[in-house]
Design an enzyme around this catalytic site. Structure first.
Site, PDB file in Angstrom:
ATOM      1  N   ASP A 228       0.854  -1.385   0.155  1.00 51.71           N
ATOM      2  CA  ASP A 228       0.095   0.052  -0.062  1.00 51.71           C
ATOM      3  C   ASP A 228       0.968   1.321   0.004  1.00 51.71           C
ATOM      4  O   ASP A 228       1.872   1.220   0.694  1.00 51.71           O
ATOM      5  CB  ASP A 228      -0.935  -0.026   1.434  1.00 51.71           C
ATOM      6  CG  ASP A 228      -1.658   1.240   1.285  1.00 51.71           C
ATOM      7  OD1 ASP A 228      -2.652   1.080   0.404  1.00 51.71           O
ATOM      8  OD2 ASP A 228      -1.703   1.913   2.397  1.00 51.71           O
ATOM      9  N   GLU A 288       1.038  -0.563  -5.323  1.00 56.25           N
ATOM     10  CA  GLU A 288       0.210   0.675  -5.469  1.00 56.25           C
ATOM     11  C   GLU A 288       0.987   1.650  -6.102  1.00 56.25           C
ATOM     12  O   GLU A 288       1.434   2.570  -5.153  1.00 56.25           O
ATOM     13  CB  GLU A 288      -0.664   0.968  -4.273  1.00 56.25           C
ATOM     14  CG  GLU A 288      -1.881   1.839  -4.784  1.00 56.25           C
ATOM     15  CD  GLU A 288      -2.305   2.651  -3.584  1.00 56.25           C
ATOM     16  OE1 GLU A 288      -3.282   3.296  -3.766  1.00 56.25           O
ATOM     17  OE2 GLU A 288      -1.482   2.884  -2.418  1.00 56.25           O
TER      18      GLU A 288
HETATM   19  C1  NOJ Z   1      -4.309   3.183  -0.580  1.00 52.02           C
HETATM   20  C2  NOJ Z   1      -5.535   2.416  -0.353  1.00 52.02           C
HETATM   21  O1  NOJ Z   1      -5.850   1.531  -1.425  1.00 52.02           O
HETATM   22  C3  NOJ Z   1      -6.635   3.257   0.049  1.00 52.02           C
HETATM   23  O2  NOJ Z   1      -7.915   2.446   0.217  1.00 52.02           O
HETATM   24  C4  NOJ Z   1      -6.072   3.605   1.379  1.00 52.02           C
HETATM   25  O3  NOJ Z   1      -7.144   4.751   1.981  1.00 52.02           O
HETATM   26  C5  NOJ Z   1      -4.771   4.390   1.041  1.00 52.02           C
HETATM   27  N1  NOJ Z   1      -4.030   3.801   0.664  1.00 52.02           N
HETATM   28  C6  NOJ Z   1      -4.158   4.724   2.699  1.00 52.02           C
HETATM   29  O4  NOJ Z   1      -3.934   3.366   3.015  1.00 52.02           O
END
Ligand code: NOJ
Ligand code: CA
Length: 565
Positions: A228, A288
């Protein structure tokens, strides 16, 4: 003699299993398992509820493994299911090494892992590396006093003399990125909600603890992680102000270029370290990775392919629905040298059905998208429900919003509830997701767009997904073939060839609302045949051969056919 026998036993017990597990990871052409796999993202709150509390859970996922297998899924990425106060619905982790009771127990996780393994499905967990919950024991200690053992595990700074935060950085979720702690009289930094304090990755103790967390899960059979928010791991130690841009965001904060708090080069050191640990277990790292261009995306693979195996191409979710924009983007990604990872939706983005639908041809457009990202060279990551044509169900009243950014930014920012609604299993109450009251309401379209009904309709979106996924698993050219764009100047029809030795698969997508005529001369590619053998089409004319010199396409039609030399 005895020693020799003992050496043999050691060899057989230790090295033989290692050798065979290594060779299982790589095929004859050096593809690793994740290159042939289809990944499927599950938002566990919304997938299947086994106990009627209105919230999906691990047992629910286990009960749907047959469905996933039959669909053609090889790995599931479960978004955070760890203990959490759920401020950001799991992305605020208060214990990395457990399961939140609302989702089940560690024993339920082991059952899921075991059952999934039997189904040939691997488990990917979501590793929230940038921040913890403010309820994590590390942060509770950190904020307890300036002298606390873990004070330096987070980013604490004095404010300005005026009492203002240390600099102008704003949180992506609204307001200053600094929160004042009145008991220790310092600010702590959070790129996301105040309940998600950023870890201090410059502290070796944090680094080691996080590496150990990943090891802990690998030992429990996890096949990898989706990492993430990797780009936010480091901040400028001098805390320079970010450049301010014109205008304001939906929360009313001045827009900023996140120059000093995202994408710092140190991020790559951490990715290399996480990769080293992943390699100990043959695991895969998915990122991500929100990038501006393909050059930036390429950096995430690492200079020596020693960072992420699968940085997500999230630029793909922002393309215009046109043959030209997809053609251009795919060509650059495919030629970049990294293994492409295509994504059309996730739990943070409006569903593709709404993003690309024109209100009239949404079904056909959903089939085009399926036929596109599942037939490209690379690994696709699906988002649950996309295979049904699930649509966003955005809240209409502020008081119904669950996602805090939707309440803060209302009505400009409605939050992400709309794309996180329960999976639609059948046309019964709540789409068959729960016997109780679902945490979010299903959209009205569940009556027609659900697994049970769509399985019965040969031309449903679900059956298109199933057919294309089955081709992807069985057709060598779709599995391993090169990508080659065709008819490059056609403004309406996106077509390409996947070639593998003597075989090829031709994919033709009419991305326009008008009928189109196309013709293909594949002689330069070494394919002289004048016709293709139809593998899948959404057109009325189904089976048999199709002439390559004269192909008539219905509006938004998909044609996939095979050609041999
Ligand atoms: C990316 C995640 O996909 C999202 O849902 C989240 O709010 C943020 N990172 C913070 O962790
Ligand atoms: Ca439940």
């Amino acid at each position: 003699m005895l020693r020799k026998a003992r050496d043999w036993v050691v060899f057989i017990l230790v090295y033989v299993p290692l050798l065979s597990s290594q060779s299982m990871r790589v095929d004859a052409e050096s593809h690793e398992w994740w290159q042939h796999a289809v990944f499927y993202e599950i938002y566990p709150r919304s997938f299947a509820d086994s106990n009627g509390d209105g919230i999906g859970d691990l047992k629910g996922i286990t009960s749907k493994l047959d469905y996933l297998k039959a669909l053609g899924v090889d790995a599931i990425w479960i978004t955070p299911c760890f203990p959490s106060p759920q401020v950001d619905f799991g992305y605020d982790v208060s214990d990395y090494e457990n399961i939140d009771p609302m989702y089940g127990t560690l024993a339920d996780f082991s059952d899921l892992e075991k059952e999934a393994r039997k189904h040939g499905i691997r488990i990917i967990l979501d590793f929230v590396v940038n921040h913890t919950s403010d309820q994590h024991k590390w942060f509770i200690d950190s904020r307890s006093s300036r002298a606390a053992p873990r004070r330096n595990w987070y980013i604490w700074r004095d404010g300005k003399e005026t009492g203002e935060p240390p600099n102008n950085w704003v949180s992506i979720f609204g307001g200053s990125a600094w929160t004042w702690d009145s008991s220790t009289k310092q600010f702590y930094y959070h790129y996301f909600y105040p309940q998600q304090p950023d870890l201090n990755w410059r502290n070796p103790a944090v680094h080691d603890a996080m590496m150990d967390v990943s090891r802990w899960w690998y030992k429990r059979g996890v096949a990898g992680f989706r990492l993430d928010a990797v780009e936010t791991l480091f901040e400028d130690p001098q805390l320079h102000d970010n450049p301010v841009l014109p205008g304001f965001n939906s929360f009313g904060d001045p827009k900023e270029e996140d120059k000093y708090n995202t994408k710092l080069p140190e991020v790559h050191e951490v990715l290399r370290d996480l990769r080293r640990v992943a390699d100990e277990s043959g695991a895969v790292l998915i990122g991500e990775t929100w990038t501006n261009d393909v050059a930036e995306l390429k950096q995430y693979y690492g200079e020596h392919s020693n960072e992420l195996q699968m940085p997500m191409d999230l630029m793909f979710t922002k393309l215009q629905f046109s043959a030209a924009s997809f053609r251009e983007h795919i060509a650059v990604v495919d030629a970049s040298g990294g293994w492409p990872v295509y994504v059309i939706s996730n739990h943070d983005i409006v569903r593709s059905y709404n993003r690309y639908g024109d209100g009239q041809h949404n079904e056909a457009i959903a089939k085009i998208l399926a036929s596109l990202y599942l037939t490209l060279r690379g690994t696709p990551i699906m988002y649950y429900g996309e295979e049904l044509g699930m649509e966003n169900n955005d809240p209409v009243r502020k008081e119904d919003v669950k996602d805090p950014i939707g309440r803060l930014g209302w009505p400009k920012e409605k939050g992400r509830d709309g794309e996180r609604t329960p999976m639609q299993w059948n046309d019964g109450p709540n789409g068959g997701f729960t016997a109780g009251t679902p945490w979010l309401p299903v959209p009205a379209s569940y009556k027609t767009h659900n697994v049970e009904s769509e399985l019965k309709d040969p031309s449903s979106i679900l059956n298109v997904y199933r057919r294309v996924l089955s081709l992807r698993h069985t057709n060598r050219a779709l599995r391993d073939g090169n990508y080659m764009g065709l008819n490059q100047s056609d403004p309406n029809v996106l077509s390409y060839l996947r070639t593998y030795k003597n075989q090829a698969v031709l994919v033709v997508l009419n991305m326009s609302a008008q009928p189109q005529q196309v013709s293909f001369d594949l002689a330069p590619q070494g394919f002289t045949s004048q016709s293709a053998h139809t593998l899948m089409t959404t057109m009325t004319q189904k089976a048999g051969e199709a002439a390559l010199t004269q192909m008539a396409l219905e509006p938004f039609a998909v044609y996939i056919g095979s050609i041999s030399r």
